[in-house]
Design an enzyme around this catalytic site. Structure first.
Site, PDB file in Angstrom:
ATOM      1  N   LYS A 288     -14.240  87.032  29.868  1.00  0.00           N
ATOM      2  CA  LYS A 288     -14.017  87.427  28.474  1.00  0.00           C
ATOM      3  C   LYS A 288     -13.316  86.310  27.716  1.00  0.00           C
ATOM      4  O   LYS A 288     -12.587  85.512  28.321  1.00  0.00           O
ATOM      5  CB  LYS A 288     -13.100  88.666  28.437  1.00  0.00           C
ATOM      6  CG  LYS A 288     -13.740  89.950  28.897  1.00  0.00           C
ATOM      7  CD  LYS A 288     -12.725  91.093  28.835  1.00  0.00           C
ATOM      8  CE  LYS A 288     -13.327  92.391  29.330  1.00  0.00           C
ATOM      9  NZ  LYS A 288     -14.395  92.932  28.495  1.00  0.00           N
ATOM     10  N   ARG A 362     -19.279 100.523  35.148  1.00  0.00           N
ATOM     11  CA  ARG A 362     -20.396 101.365  35.601  1.00  0.00           C
ATOM     12  C   ARG A 362     -20.672 101.151  37.086  1.00  0.00           C
ATOM     13  O   ARG A 362     -21.181 102.051  37.751  1.00  0.00           O
ATOM     14  CB  ARG A 362     -21.638 101.066  34.737  1.00  0.00           C
ATOM     15  CG  ARG A 362     -22.159  99.678  34.844  1.00  0.00           C
ATOM     16  CD  ARG A 362     -23.047  99.292  33.659  1.00  0.00           C
ATOM     17  NE  ARG A 362     -22.278  99.040  32.442  1.00  0.00           N
ATOM     18  CZ  ARG A 362     -22.809  98.708  31.266  1.00  0.00           C
ATOM     19  NH1 ARG A 362     -24.119  98.609  31.139  1.00  0.00           N
ATOM     20  NH2 ARG A 362     -22.041  98.485  30.218  1.00  0.00           N
TER      21      ARG A 362
HETATM   22  N1  BES Z   1     -13.629  97.331  29.792  1.00  0.00           N
HETATM   23  C1  BES Z   1     -14.710  96.881  29.014  1.00  0.00           C
HETATM   24  C2  BES Z   1     -14.987  97.738  27.790  1.00  0.00           C
HETATM   25  C3  BES Z   1     -13.903  97.765  26.752  1.00  0.00           C
HETATM   26  C4  BES Z   1     -13.985  96.957  25.651  1.00  0.00           C
HETATM   27  C5  BES Z   1     -12.845  98.635  26.870  1.00  0.00           C
HETATM   28  C6  BES Z   1     -13.021  97.006  24.688  1.00  0.00           C
HETATM   29  C7  BES Z   1     -11.872  98.683  25.908  1.00  0.00           C
HETATM   30  C8  BES Z   1     -11.959  97.871  24.813  1.00  0.00           C
HETATM   31  C9  BES Z   1     -15.974  96.859  29.863  1.00  0.00           C
HETATM   32  O1  BES Z   1     -15.788  96.596  31.208  1.00  0.00           O
HETATM   33  C10 BES Z   1     -16.827  95.770  29.329  1.00  0.00           C
HETATM   34  O2  BES Z   1     -16.439  94.650  29.425  1.00  0.00           O
HETATM   35  N2  BES Z   1     -17.952  96.129  28.740  1.00  0.00           N
HETATM   36  C11 BES Z   1     -18.832  95.187  28.189  1.00  0.00           C
HETATM   37  C12 BES Z   1     -20.232  95.543  28.623  1.00  0.00           C
HETATM   38  C13 BES Z   1     -21.237  94.489  28.344  1.00  0.00           C
HETATM   39  C14 BES Z   1     -20.990  93.277  29.209  1.00  0.00           C
HETATM   40  C15 BES Z   1     -22.611  95.066  28.602  1.00  0.00           C
HETATM   41  C16 BES Z   1     -18.701  95.261  26.677  1.00  0.00           C
HETATM   42  O3  BES Z   1     -18.472  96.337  26.144  1.00  0.00           O
HETATM   43  O4  BES Z   1     -18.767  94.222  26.039  1.00  0.00           O
HETATM   44 MN    MN Z   2     -15.728  94.561  31.668  1.00  0.00          MN
END
Ligand code: BES
Ligand code: MN
Ligand code: ZN
Length: 507
Positions: A288, A362
């Site tokens: 990230k 997931r």
């Molecule tokens: N933990 C994150 C989702 C999230 C984002 C929670 C912001 C709280 C605040 C999750 O694991 C994630 O990174 N999701 C990605 C999925 C994508 C790579 C398909 C996302 O939402 O960007």
């Molecule tokens: Mn994630």
């Protein structure tokens, strides 16, 4: 915070702060329609003490508006606090919950350690849409929620917690019914705060192992059957999807299993509660950006919600069996971390192509759902901070909800009337399922740019198989960015109350 229900005469209560709720009974519209704030108590002394300030027009009884009077005439209390509920027709039980929180959060920064809140009475205002039992429960929940602050690691921290909260009901009320509601409110409020205290912990203070320990400790305290497993069990169960997330971290994962088995209940449903417990989500190799990454300590909020709900279930003792599975891991980049393109075999036998290692929630949930089914769950509910996309779809107002079974979802929807939490059902369907088909294996772990919350839910649906299932995506609501009059910024504890009420609906 100590809490107590009292049936005393409001004017005789010796307290630092007596709080009373007020509603605006003005029904006319237009320029001349001045607000008509009215106190929700039949106590004449309290009404008299506030009469002048109400007549002045300074206080309009807007939601969570406050006005403080010192040395109120004719009352034993040192201070009288008016708290607004808004317009009479819009006054709700949730408004009472928030108003109680507002009273507590008014007291805290002022160093007021004790307060009494008058249970709103509709007697002076016929037609007010509030019942005293639901109001009592909501008020005490709101008081506990309001008392929580996230500043636990400040070295100059002043403990501003309220020491004692008293809810005051009229002496002629149905005392037994109110006592039961009040006791429920204490359990629910404390359980929601337990969840919030877990979510608040940073990644270095709450590793998967420590989350497991906290859950295990709680289980022992409230009489749940708790088992906390780690790497060996995850391998033994062939949880390839769960392990793929954990393999890049020095911190071992935790598979947290809590069981609630009420004596004498040997048939009927077994409810399976499954939570995402990512104690820190860096994204892994699909790392990230640095901005806001610190927030990813709350990526275990779904798991914490399940653990908090289990605490409340153990104490409220509904006559239905419940099993809870929380998959806790850290998502880290490392020489051993999984890579985009890797193919993993989940516990169910399905193969997963990893497109993005940041879509890890997931993966752990896939095996959590399979394991809950193996443990006998007849109905599943999961909670997870799963996607940023759910916030894009619904804002930070509603959390997302999904289901493969209308009757099961209807029970959840009905539970929201009591929990007063906002969940909005989003669609599933074959066209979305198409988006996560893999060329090399059964499914892939991302579905492209559009409909991200939905394709994530479609992924989970594969592992729910034919079991009725609800998925809650709480990414947008599990963390509050700004202080509100009734709740501190930080972890919200969202979903605890709704999951609990859904479970109770199977009694
Ligand atoms: N933990 C994150 C989702 C999230 C984002 C929670 C912001 C709280 C605040 C999750 O694991 C994630 O990174 N999701 C990605 C999925 C994508 C790579 C398909 C996302 O939402 O960007
Ligand atoms: Mn994630
Ligand atoms: Zn995540």
């Amino acid at each position: 915070m100590d809490s107590e229900l009292s049936f005393a005469n409001a004017s005789e209560i010796k307290t630092e702060l007596l709080a009373v709720l007020a509603t605006d009974i003005q029904t006319a519209k237009g320029a001349d329609a001045k607000p008509q704030p009215t106190l929700l108590t039949a106590n004449e002394a309290v009404r008299n003490a506030a009469a002048a300030v109400l007549a002045s027009g300074e206080f309009k009884a807007c939601p969570n508006e406050t006005l403080l009077l010192h040395a109120p005439a004719g009352l034993a209390a040192k201070r009288l606090l008016l708290v607004g509920l808004g317009k009479k027709t819009k006054s709700t039980v949730h408004g009472v919950r928030n108003a109680a929180g507002t009273a507590v959060r008014f007291a805290k920064p002022r160093g007021i350690k004790e307060l009494a809140l008058l249970l709103p009475e509709s007697a002076p205002e016929p037609g007010l849409p509030l019942t005293s039992e639901l109001s009592a429960r909501a008020a005490v929940e709101g008081a506990f929620v309001g008392d929580f602050d996230p500043d636990t690691y400040r070295s100059d921290r002043k403990d501003l917690s309220v020491r004692s909260f008293t809810l005051v009901a009229p002496a002629d009320a149905d005392q037994a019914a109110l006592r039961a509601s009040f006791a429920e409110g204490v359990i629910v409020g404390e359980s929601q705060n337990f969840t919030r205290s877990l979510v608040n912990e940073p990644g270095n203070k709450l590793t998967p192992t420590l989350l497991g320990q906290r859950a295990g400790q709680m289980a022992e305290e409230v009489g749940l059957n708790g088992e906390i497993f780690s790497t060996d069990k995850i391998h033994e169960l062939k949880m390839g999807a769960f392990w793929s997330v954990s393999q890049g971290s020095e911190e071992p994962p935790a598979l947290i299993v809590l069981r609630y088995e009420p004596a004498g209940v040997t048939d009927g449903p077994i409810l399976g509660l499954v939570g995402k417990g990512i104690t820190f989500d860096t994204g892994g190799i699909s790392i990230k950006p640095a901005d806001n990454m610190e927030k990813m300590k709350y990526d275990m909020a779904g798991g914490a919600a399940m653990i908090g709900a289990m605490r409340a279930i153990a104490l409220l003792k509904p006559r239905v069996r419940v099993v809870c599975v929380v998959c806790a891991a850290e998502n880290m980049p490392d020489g051993k971390a999984q890579k985009p393109g890797d193919v993993q075999t989940a516990m169910s036998g399905k193969t997963i192509e990893i497109i993005n290692t940041d879509a890890e929630g997931r993966l752990v949930l896939a095996d959590g759902l399979t394991y809950a089914r193996q443990l006998g769950a007849t109905h599943l509910i999961d909670a997870a901070t799963l996607t940023g996309a759910v916030g894009v779809a619904l804002g930070m107002i509603n959390a997302g909800a999904f289901s493969n079974d209308d009757p099961t979802f209807e029970k959840f929807n009905a539970a929201l009337a009591t929990s007063c939490e906002k969940f909005w059902r989003l669609p599933l369907g074959d066209e979305y399922a198409e988006m996560i088909k893999s060329d090399i294996g059964d499914i892939k772990n991302t579905g492209g740019r559009y409909g991200g919350a939905i394709t994530a839910a479609e992924f989970l649906k594969v592992f729910a198989e034919d079991t009725p299932w609800i998925h809650l995506d709480i990414a947008g609501l599990a963390w509050i960015d700004e202080n509100k009059p009734f709740i501190a910024k930080g972890p919200s504890g969202v979903a605890v109350r709704s999951i609990l009420e859904w479970v109770r609906s199977y009694e």
